[in-house]
Structures are given as C-alpha cells and as structure tokens.
Design a protein around this motif. Structure first.
Motif, PDB file in Angstrom:
ATOM      1  N   VAL A   1      49.849 -12.239  36.322  1.00  0.00           N
ATOM      2  CA  VAL A   1      48.057 -12.253  36.458  1.00  0.00           C
ATOM      3  C   VAL A   1      47.753 -12.703  34.387  1.00  0.00           C
ATOM      4  N   ALA A   2      48.534 -11.650  33.513  1.00  0.00           N
ATOM      5  CA  ALA A   2      48.464 -12.110  31.946  1.00  0.00           C
ATOM      6  C   ALA A   2      49.413 -12.678  31.610  1.00  0.00           C
ATOM      7  N   LEU A   3      51.269 -13.264  31.829  1.00  0.00           N
ATOM      8  CA  LEU A   3      51.189 -13.604  31.893  1.00  0.00           C
ATOM      9  C   LEU A   3      50.580 -15.237  32.003  1.00  0.00           C
ATOM     10  N   THR A   4      50.329 -15.443  33.179  1.00  0.00           N
ATOM     11  CA  THR A   4      48.960 -17.168  33.253  1.00  0.00           C
ATOM     12  C   THR A   4      48.471 -16.906  32.371  1.00  0.00           C
ATOM     13  N   ALA A   5      47.564 -15.919  32.289  1.00  0.00           N
ATOM     14  CA  ALA A   5      46.375 -16.627  31.191  1.00  0.00           C
ATOM     15  C   ALA A   5      46.731 -16.227  30.024  1.00  0.00           C
ATOM     16  N   LEU A   6      48.197 -15.919  30.030  1.00  0.00           N
ATOM     17  CA  LEU A   6      48.482 -16.444  27.978  1.00  0.00           C
ATOM     18  C   LEU A   6      49.290 -17.537  28.158  1.00  0.00           C
ATOM     19  N   THR A   7      50.275 -17.655  28.768  1.00  0.00           N
ATOM     20  CA  THR A   7      51.213 -19.087  28.608  1.00  0.00           C
ATOM     21  C   THR A   7      51.033 -20.072  29.610  1.00  0.00           C
ATOM     22  N   GLY A   8      50.554 -19.629  30.586  1.00  0.00           N
ATOM     23  CA  GLY A   8      50.143 -20.636  31.721  1.00  0.00           C
ATOM     24  C   GLY A   8      51.042 -20.864  32.761  1.00  0.00           C
ATOM     25  N   LYS A   9      51.859 -19.822  32.254  1.00  0.00           N
ATOM     26  CA  LYS A   9      53.646 -20.201  33.469  1.00  0.00           C
ATOM     27  C   LYS A   9      53.301 -18.428  34.090  1.00  0.00           C
ATOM     28  N   ARG A  10      54.186 -19.055  36.039  1.00  0.00           N
ATOM     29  CA  ARG A  10      54.062 -18.201  36.756  1.00  0.00           C
ATOM     30  C   ARG A  10      55.136 -17.398  37.200  1.00  0.00           C
ATOM     31  N   LYS A  11      55.477 -16.561  37.210  1.00  0.00           N
ATOM     32  CA  LYS A  11      56.806 -16.057  38.562  1.00  0.00           C
ATOM     33  C   LYS A  11      57.509 -14.863  36.900  1.00  0.00           C
ATOM     34  N   LEU A  12      56.463 -13.995  37.137  1.00  0.00           N
ATOM     35  CA  LEU A  12      57.108 -13.109  35.863  1.00  0.00           C
ATOM     36  C   LEU A  12      58.104 -12.783  35.895  1.00  0.00           C
TER      37      LEU A  12
ATOM     38  N   GLY B   1      61.799 -10.406  30.106  1.00  0.00           N
ATOM     39  CA  GLY B   1      63.085 -10.123  28.599  1.00  0.00           C
ATOM     40  C   GLY B   1      62.980 -11.736  27.950  1.00  0.00           C
ATOM     41  N   SER B   2      61.878 -12.618  28.289  1.00  0.00           N
ATOM     42  CA  SER B   2      62.372 -13.684  27.345  1.00  0.00           C
ATOM     43  C   SER B   2      60.805 -13.670  26.299  1.00  0.00           C
ATOM     44  N   ILE B   3      61.071 -14.714  25.269  1.00  0.00           N
ATOM     45  CA  ILE B   3      60.328 -14.910  24.505  1.00  0.00           C
ATOM     46  C   ILE B   3      59.866 -16.013  24.623  1.00  0.00           C
ATOM     47  N   LEU B   4      58.627 -16.619  24.833  1.00  0.00           N
ATOM     48  CA  LEU B   4      57.675 -17.145  25.057  1.00  0.00           C
ATOM     49  C   LEU B   4      56.373 -17.702  23.770  1.00  0.00           C
TER      50      LEU B   4
ATOM     51  N   PRO C   1      49.097  -9.779  14.811  1.00  0.00           N
ATOM     52  CA  PRO C   1      50.484  -8.980  16.151  1.00  0.00           C
ATOM     53  C   PRO C   1      52.072  -9.753  16.285  1.00  0.00           C
ATOM     54  N   TRP C   2      52.836  -9.282  16.293  1.00  0.00           N
ATOM     55  CA  TRP C   2      53.929  -9.836  16.160  1.00  0.00           C
ATOM     56  C   TRP C   2      54.639 -10.188  17.399  1.00  0.00           C
ATOM     57  N   VAL C   3      53.785  -9.165  18.433  1.00  0.00           N
ATOM     58  CA  VAL C   3      53.946  -9.073  19.905  1.00  0.00           C
ATOM     59  C   VAL C   3      53.710  -9.444  21.120  1.00  0.00           C
ATOM     60  N   ILE C   4      53.369 -10.222  21.989  1.00  0.00           N
ATOM     61  CA  ILE C   4      51.624  -9.837  23.004  1.00  0.00           C
ATOM     62  C   ILE C   4      52.908  -9.776  24.660  1.00  0.00           C
ATOM     63  N   VAL C   5      52.679  -8.512  25.164  1.00  0.00           N
ATOM     64  CA  VAL C   5      53.018  -8.145  26.315  1.00  0.00           C
ATOM     65  C   VAL C   5      52.853  -8.569  27.678  1.00  0.00           C
ATOM     66  N   PRO C   6      52.371  -9.196  28.262  1.00  0.00           N
ATOM     67  CA  PRO C   6      51.946  -9.706  29.814  1.00  0.00           C
ATOM     68  C   PRO C   6      52.823  -8.727  30.379  1.00  0.00           C
ATOM     69  N   MET C   7      51.505  -7.466  31.477  1.00  0.00           N
ATOM     70  CA  MET C   7      52.286  -6.469  32.163  1.00  0.00           C
ATOM     71  C   MET C   7      52.358  -7.050  33.151  1.00  0.00           C
ATOM     72  N   ASP C   8      51.940  -8.324  33.451  1.00  0.00           N
ATOM     73  CA  ASP C   8      52.039  -9.060  35.124  1.00  0.00           C
ATOM     74  C   ASP C   8      51.308 -10.336  35.263  1.00  0.00           C
TER      75      ASP C   8
END
Length: 166
Positions: free
Chosen positions: A144-155, A160-163, A135-142
């Motif tokens: 909860v998904a952002l936190t699961a993928l990166t540990g970050k909060r506040k979508l 627009g960031s590249i993590l 996979p080239w790009v993984i897009v968290p849509m909410d």
C-alpha cells in the motif's frame, strides 16, 4: 516592580533588572544576527520535530500494537524492524516513521476505503514528506505504501530496487 529587599546570607547584593523591552532598545539586534537566530531556531525545531531525518519509512497504517503502545512499528513487526535497523548500524531515532493513513485500519479495510478517501490520505502523506528537510531514502514497508509513493504494485517485484520519488 517591588523594592522589597531580601535578606539572605547567600545573597551578596540585590539589583532590579531592566525589562526585556528596555534591553531590546538599549542593545538592538543587527539584522544579520536576527537572521542567524531565526535560522538556528528552525534547525533545532526541525531536529526536535524529526523533520531532518534522512531515512523515511512509510507503512500503510498503525497496527494493533502501535495503538496500544502509542507508537509506530512497536509490536512484533517493530521487533523485526529493530533487528533490521541494528543489522545496518542504525537506531530507531535515525529514522522518521510515518503512515499512509493515521487511524488503525486492517489491510482489507484499507483496500475497501472510498477512492477519494485514499487519494486524500496519499496527498497528506506527500505533504508530510515535502515538509521534511532533505530525506535521502524513502522506504515503503508494504504494498500500500509502495503504491502511494510510486504508483507501482507488487512489492515483492520491487524489493531492493531504487525507484524515483518526486
């Protein structure tokens, strides 16, 4: 095998074929051909199972419409998602869509799930992503998904960031 002859004006002749095992003995497959065949079958299986998608979309869980229509992002949110895809020249089949948790839960229910249950769901998500080819790009849509993928909060802060995901 039966030796019964078939009479049919459309059949010019009839001949008993050898079995697959007899064919394998008569025409053994070289190792290089076998390797190519196995690799080619794996490529086709990956395509059919959608493990070759270059763009991955992760949502927290199935929505009400997703359950009713037996898909992901197929209700009102799916219509908006389709618009976004079309806006950048993509189609739904170009994207692999997955969820953090496989059952339908509300955001409040997801936040109150036992920590061990959520951690297990995150581990399963990582396993599904690891099974994808490249996979080239993984897009968290909410969030909860952002936190699961990166540990970050506040979508909204990260939109627009590249993590990095490893």
């Amino acid at each position: 095998m039966s030796n019964i002859e078939v009479y049919n004006v459309n059949v010019a002749s009839q001949e008993v074929l050898i079995t697959p095992e007899q064919l394998k003995v008569a025409l053994p497959m070289p190792e290089s051909v076998r390797d190519t065949l196995v690799a080619s079958r794996q490529v086709i299986e990956n395509i059919l199972d959608r493990r070759d998608a270059r763009i991955v979309v992760v949502v927290d869980s199935a929505r009400k419409w997703d359950v009713i229509k037996e898909g992901l992002l197929v209700g009102p949110a799916g219509s908006r998602f389709e618009e976004w895809l079309q806006g950048v020249g993509l189609r739904r089949q170009d994207v692999y869509i997955t969820t953090l948790v496989t059952e339908r839960v509300t955001k409040d229910n997801l936040r109150t799930k036992p920590k061990a249950e959520v951690e297990y769901a995150v581990e399963l998500l990582h396993q599904r992503l690891a099974a994808l080819q490249d996979p080239w790009v993984i897009v968290p849509m909410d969030e909860v998904a952002l936190t699961a993928l990166t540990g970050k909060r506040k979508l909204s802060k990260w939109r627009g960031s590249i993590l990095q995901y490893t």
